[in-house]
Scaffold this active site. Structure first.
Site, PDB file in Angstrom:
ATOM      1  N   HIS A 145      -8.539   7.075 -31.352  1.00  0.00           N
ATOM      2  CA  HIS A 145      -8.636   8.394 -31.986  1.00  0.00           C
ATOM      3  C   HIS A 145      -7.266   9.055 -31.974  1.00  0.00           C
ATOM      4  O   HIS A 145      -6.521   8.922 -31.002  1.00  0.00           O
ATOM      5  CB  HIS A 145      -9.616   9.298 -31.220  1.00  0.00           C
ATOM      6  CG  HIS A 145      -9.490  10.744 -31.619  1.00  0.00           C
ATOM      7  ND1 HIS A 145     -10.120  11.253 -32.734  1.00  0.00           N
ATOM      8  CD2 HIS A 145      -8.759  11.770 -31.095  1.00  0.00           C
ATOM      9  CE1 HIS A 145      -9.797  12.540 -32.862  1.00  0.00           C
ATOM     10  NE2 HIS A 145      -8.974  12.877 -31.887  1.00  0.00           N
ATOM     11  N   LYS A 169     -10.493   4.254 -27.557  1.00  0.00           N
ATOM     12  CA  LYS A 169     -11.959   4.339 -27.524  1.00  0.00           C
ATOM     13  C   LYS A 169     -12.535   3.208 -26.644  1.00  0.00           C
ATOM     14  O   LYS A 169     -11.815   2.260 -26.284  1.00  0.00           O
ATOM     15  CB  LYS A 169     -12.482   4.269 -28.965  1.00  0.00           C
ATOM     16  CG  LYS A 169     -12.039   5.475 -29.820  1.00  0.00           C
ATOM     17  CD  LYS A 169     -12.563   5.354 -31.241  1.00  0.00           C
ATOM     18  CE  LYS A 169     -12.225   6.583 -32.063  1.00  0.00           C
ATOM     19  NZ  LYS A 169     -12.794   6.508 -33.432  1.00  0.00           N
ATOM     20  N   ARG A 213      -0.835   9.475 -36.742  1.00  0.00           N
ATOM     21  CA  ARG A 213      -1.871   9.059 -37.707  1.00  0.00           C
ATOM     22  C   ARG A 213      -1.360   7.856 -38.525  1.00  0.00           C
ATOM     23  O   ARG A 213      -2.120   6.945 -38.837  1.00  0.00           O
ATOM     24  CB  ARG A 213      -2.240  10.211 -38.646  1.00  0.00           C
ATOM     25  CG  ARG A 213      -2.910  11.394 -37.967  1.00  0.00           C
ATOM     26  CD  ARG A 213      -4.355  11.191 -37.661  1.00  0.00           C
ATOM     27  NE  ARG A 213      -5.186  11.065 -38.838  1.00  0.00           N
ATOM     28  CZ  ARG A 213      -6.519  11.065 -38.805  1.00  0.00           C
ATOM     29  NH1 ARG A 213      -7.164  11.197 -37.648  1.00  0.00           N
ATOM     30  NH2 ARG A 213      -7.228  10.919 -39.897  1.00  0.00           N
ATOM     31  N   TYR A 223     -16.379  16.036 -31.615  1.00  0.00           N
ATOM     32  CA  TYR A 223     -16.654  15.643 -33.006  1.00  0.00           C
ATOM     33  C   TYR A 223     -17.549  16.654 -33.737  1.00  0.00           C
ATOM     34  O   TYR A 223     -18.234  16.281 -34.691  1.00  0.00           O
ATOM     35  CB  TYR A 223     -17.302  14.255 -33.032  1.00  0.00           C
ATOM     36  CG  TYR A 223     -16.310  13.105 -32.868  1.00  0.00           C
ATOM     37  CD1 TYR A 223     -15.209  12.966 -33.705  1.00  0.00           C
ATOM     38  CD2 TYR A 223     -16.500  12.138 -31.878  1.00  0.00           C
ATOM     39  CE1 TYR A 223     -14.317  11.914 -33.565  1.00  0.00           C
ATOM     40  CE2 TYR A 223     -15.605  11.070 -31.738  1.00  0.00           C
ATOM     41  CZ  TYR A 223     -14.511  10.963 -32.587  1.00  0.00           C
ATOM     42  OH  TYR A 223     -13.630   9.909 -32.458  1.00  0.00           O
ATOM     43  N   GLU A 248      -8.295  19.900 -29.196  1.00  0.00           N
ATOM     44  CA  GLU A 248      -8.712  18.687 -28.484  1.00  0.00           C
ATOM     45  C   GLU A 248      -8.022  18.570 -27.117  1.00  0.00           C
ATOM     46  O   GLU A 248      -8.651  18.184 -26.127  1.00  0.00           O
ATOM     47  CB  GLU A 248      -8.437  17.459 -29.351  1.00  0.00           C
ATOM     48  CG  GLU A 248      -9.352  17.431 -30.581  1.00  0.00           C
ATOM     49  CD  GLU A 248      -8.972  16.376 -31.621  1.00  0.00           C
ATOM     50  OE1 GLU A 248      -8.028  15.596 -31.395  1.00  0.00           O
ATOM     51  OE2 GLU A 248      -9.642  16.347 -32.679  1.00  0.00           O
TER      52      GLU A 248
HETATM   53  P1  IDP Z   1     -10.454   9.520 -37.935  1.00  0.00           P
HETATM   54  O1  IDP Z   1     -10.855   8.935 -36.586  1.00  0.00           O
HETATM   55  O2  IDP Z   1      -9.579   8.561 -38.692  1.00  0.00           O
HETATM   56  O3  IDP Z   1      -9.868  10.893 -37.820  1.00  0.00           O
HETATM   57  P2  IDP Z   1     -12.884  10.793 -38.906  1.00  0.00           P
HETATM   58  O4  IDP Z   1     -13.276  10.919 -40.345  1.00  0.00           O
HETATM   59  O5  IDP Z   1     -12.449  12.011 -38.172  1.00  0.00           O
HETATM   60  O6  IDP Z   1     -11.786   9.629 -38.819  1.00  0.00           O
HETATM   61  O7  IDP Z   1     -14.132  10.139 -38.159  1.00  0.00           O
HETATM   62  C1  IDP Z   1     -14.175  10.103 -36.751  1.00  0.00           C
HETATM   63  C2  IDP Z   1     -14.687   8.762 -36.303  1.00  0.00           C
HETATM   64  O8  IDP Z   1     -16.034   8.608 -36.762  1.00  0.00           O
HETATM   65  C3  IDP Z   1     -13.956   7.545 -36.898  1.00  0.00           C
HETATM   66  O9  IDP Z   1     -12.753   7.231 -36.230  1.00  0.00           O
HETATM   67  C4  IDP Z   1     -15.004   6.467 -36.730  1.00  0.00           C
HETATM   68  O10 IDP Z   1     -15.058   6.020 -35.365  1.00  0.00           O
HETATM   69  C5  IDP Z   1     -16.287   7.235 -37.028  1.00  0.00           C
HETATM   70  N1  IDP Z   1     -16.667   7.103 -38.437  1.00  0.00           N
HETATM   71  C6  IDP Z   1     -16.107   7.713 -39.510  1.00  0.00           C
HETATM   72  N2  IDP Z   1     -16.693   7.355 -40.654  1.00  0.00           N
HETATM   73  C7  IDP Z   1     -17.691   6.496 -40.296  1.00  0.00           C
HETATM   74  C8  IDP Z   1     -18.689   5.755 -41.021  1.00  0.00           C
HETATM   75  O11 IDP Z   1     -18.762   5.820 -42.257  1.00  0.00           O
HETATM   76  N3  IDP Z   1     -19.522   4.956 -40.279  1.00  0.00           N
HETATM   77  C9  IDP Z   1     -19.441   4.861 -38.919  1.00  0.00           C
HETATM   78  N4  IDP Z   1     -18.536   5.528 -38.203  1.00  0.00           N
HETATM   79  C10 IDP Z   1     -17.664   6.336 -38.871  1.00  0.00           C
HETATM   80 MG    MG Z   2     -10.739  12.697 -37.237  1.00  0.00          MG
END
Ligand code: IDP
Ligand code: MG
Length: 169
Positions: free
Chosen positions: A135, A29, A105, A69, A146
């Site tokens: 990511h 990122k 992951r 997203y 993706e």
């Molecule tokens: P992941 O990246 O671990 O798959 P996801 O739930 O898919 O997590 O969320 C995508 C991205 O959104 C996260 O990596 C993070 O950058 C952002 N994100 C997720 N939850 C929050 C939050 O509660 N506050 C701010 N950003 C968040």
């Molecule tokens: Mg995710």
């Protein structure tokens, strides 16, 4: 030619995308790029043994990020997330190998760096969920979606992996 046949086979028989042929989409990122973590991230996946299939530096458009997203569009942090991801270039990558989606992951660590174990990328290099460096696709299905969103088919290179014999039984 062999690549084309493999791609056709994987298209006709989706299970062919599993096993050693499984692929995932990863992106360093904008905070990871700014903090000079690209080499460190690539090193971790490379030394693990996964195979690099595609890599590029991209300034993502808002449209691409909204699509990427889309599942999170109702979440309160969605617009902040889109702004963050478009705040600078990201390094988009495709990696291949056995169980690569799940194992990536695990190498990346929990979404919130505060919960990510030491030794994981998020556990070692960041503090807050809104600046979590990397990511990784969360399922084989999301990975397919993706990869197709970020890369044209000809950007995914098919090359003979000389190390495969030493990595797999
Ligand atoms: P992941 O990246 O671990 O798959 P996801 O739930 O898919 O997590 O969320 C995508 C991205 O959104 C996260 O990596 C993070 O950058 C952002 N994100 C997720 N939850 C929050 C939050 O509660 N506050 C701010 N950003 C968040
Ligand atoms: Mg995710």
């Amino acid at each position: 030619m062999i690549c084309l046949l493999l791609a056709l086979f994987a298209h006709l028989f989706p299970a062919a995308g599993s096993g050693v042929q499984e692929r995932t989409f990863l992106a360093v990122k904008p905070d990871g790029v700014q903090r000079r973590l690209v080499g460190e991230v690539v090193r971790r996946f490379e030394t693990k043994g996964f195979k690099l299939v595609a890599l590029k530096l991209v300034q993502a458009s808002e449209e691409l990020l909204r699509e990427h997203y889309a599942e999170l569009r109702e979440r309160p942090f969605f617009s902040r997330l889109i702004k963050y991801m478009g705040s600078g270039p990201v390094v988009a990558m495709v990696w291949q190998g056995l169980d690569v989606v799940r194992v990536s992951r695990a190498l990346i660590g929990a979404t919130d760096p505060a919960d990510a174990l030491p030794g994981t990328i998020r556990g070692d290099f960041c503090i807050e969920v809104g600046k979590n460096v990397i990511h990784g696709s969360d399922s084989v299905e999301s990975a397919r979606r993706e990869i197709a969103l970020w890369f044209r088919p000809e950007e995914l290179l098919c090359w003979e992996d000389g190390a495969e014999h030493w990595l797999y039984e």
